[in-house]
Structures are given as structure tokens and as C-alpha cells.
Write an enzyme that holds these catalytic residues in place. Structure first.
Site, PDB file in Angstrom:
ATOM      1  N   CYS A  79       0.834  -1.204   0.000  1.00 26.52           N
ATOM      2  CA  CYS A  79       0.000   0.000   0.000  1.00 26.52           C
ATOM      3  C   CYS A  79       0.870   1.255   0.000  1.00 26.52           C
ATOM      4  O   CYS A  79       1.794   1.374   0.803  1.00 26.52           O
ATOM      5  CB  CYS A  79      -0.897  -0.016   1.238  1.00 26.52           C
ATOM      6  SG  CYS A  79      -1.893   1.472   1.430  1.00 26.52           S
ATOM      7  N   CYS A 131      -4.971   0.641   6.443  1.00 28.40           N
ATOM      8  CA  CYS A 131      -5.288   2.080   6.503  1.00 28.40           C
ATOM      9  C   CYS A 131      -6.641   2.413   5.872  1.00 28.40           C
ATOM     10  O   CYS A 131      -7.072   3.558   5.931  1.00 28.40           O
ATOM     11  CB  CYS A 131      -4.188   2.908   5.848  1.00 28.40           C
ATOM     12  SG  CYS A 131      -4.151   2.800   4.042  1.00 28.40           S
ATOM     13  N   CYS A 151      -8.837  -5.638  -9.605  1.00 31.80           N
ATOM     14  CA  CYS A 151      -8.480  -4.586 -10.552  1.00 31.80           C
ATOM     15  C   CYS A 151      -7.976  -3.388  -9.753  1.00 31.80           C
ATOM     16  O   CYS A 151      -8.771  -2.671  -9.149  1.00 31.80           O
ATOM     17  CB  CYS A 151      -9.726  -4.236 -11.359  1.00 31.80           C
ATOM     18  SG  CYS A 151      -9.430  -3.064 -12.676  1.00 31.80           S
TER      19      CYS A 151
HETATM   20 ZN   LIG Z   1      -2.743   1.014   3.492  1.00 31.44          ZN
END
Ligand SMILES: [Zn+2]
Length: 164
Positions: A79, A131, A151
Site C-alpha cells: 500500500c 489504513c 483490478c
Molecule cells: Zn494502506
């Protein structure tokens, strides 16, 4: 075309499966529900404007715009907002959609799903489990391994090549 096909072939089955999943979280889950939480002002400082638009405002990057689309090395996709591991290169495949696509997340606790009915479509939104950042959507027209196609917005992720 994608919308119609998705609704016709998977609207009922796919979404029922996701709604019944333990990974399902409420749409109105407050930011504090995630281990990593920042105020809106903090997120704006931590992320680039383009990352902020996708991760915190659920924007979608232009197809074929992400360098990660052509990333074929072994490694981990994490991320961009909190560094949480999301996907392995081992589940990445060429979907032809213009967005980095995977047939499974890295682990059970990598991502969480919520229903998304914006733009007149019934879709399942994928978030970072740490998060809560918006990553993309999951569809059930993926390869036979799982039948799923995650996706993803490439800009919402950072790639970490495997150490040889
Ligand atoms: Zn994150």
C-alpha cells in the site's frame, strides 16, 4: 459493456458471496476502525495529490497509466499509504484492462471489501486492511485459479522487488 456483463453474469452470485464474507466491513466504518489512521490534512501531506485522489477519495487512475502494469519482476505490491503488503507478483496477470490485476490478495488480512453502488454499477470495492485506503475493485471474471480479478490502481501501490 463491462458493467452489463458483470451484472448479468455475476451480480447475484458474486456479491452474495462477498456480502457473506467475514472480510466484509460496513461502508460507514470510521477511519479509526483501521490500525493506521490519519486526519485528512495528514493524508494530504503524506501522499502525492494523485495518490490522495485514489486512496482517500476513491478516484480511478487512467487505464494504462501505471508503471506497475508492466512490472513483471518477483516481489511484493504494498500500500502506498501505509506500506501494508497487498499482493504478490505470483498472482499478477495480464487482464488487458489497463490496470494492474491479480487473482488473489497476499493473505486473508491484506485487504477488505465493501459494496460500491456509485456510477450506477454494483461493484465490490477493495481497501487496504491496514489504513482503509481505496485500492480498486474486485470482479469475478478472473482466471480459473480463483475466478477473481482484483483490478487495482497502480498508483495506490508501491512495488518491492524480491531480494535475490
Ligand atoms: Zn494502506
Amino acid at each position: 459493456m463491462l458493467t452489463r456483463r458483470f451484472l448479468l453474469t455475476s451480480g447475484a452470485i458474486g456479491l452474495t458471496a462477498w456480502f457473506g464474507s467475514s472480510r466484509f466491513v460496513a461502508v460507514s466504518a470510521p477511519a479509526e476502525a483501521f490500525p493506521v489512521a490519519h486526519t485528512d490534512a495528514e493524508w494530504r501531506k503524506l501522499l502525492t495529490p494523485a495518490q490522495y485522489a485514489v486512496l482517500r477519495q476513491s478516484a480511478t487512475e487512467r487505464p494504462f497509466s501505471s508503471p506497475l502494469l508492466a512490472e513483471h519482476r518477483s516481489g511484493l505490491f504494498a500500500c502506498a499509504g501505509c506500506d501494508h503488503g497487498l499482493f504478490s507478483s505470483e498472482t499478477k496477470f495480464e487482464s488487458g484492462t489497463g490496470w494492474p490485476s491479480f487473482w488473489a490478495p497476499l493473505s486473508e488480512d491484506a485487504v477488505v471489501m465493501t459494496p460500491d453502488t456509485t456510477l450506477g454499477m454494483i461493484r465490490t470495492e477493495v481497501h487496504c486492511a491496514r489504513c482503509g485506503g481505496h485500492l480498486g475493485h474486485v470482479f469475478d471474471d478472473g482466471p480459473k485459479v480463483t475466478g477473481l480479478r482484483y483490478c487495482m490502481n497502480g498508483i495506490a501501490m508501491i512495488f518491492k522487488p524480491a531480494v535475490a
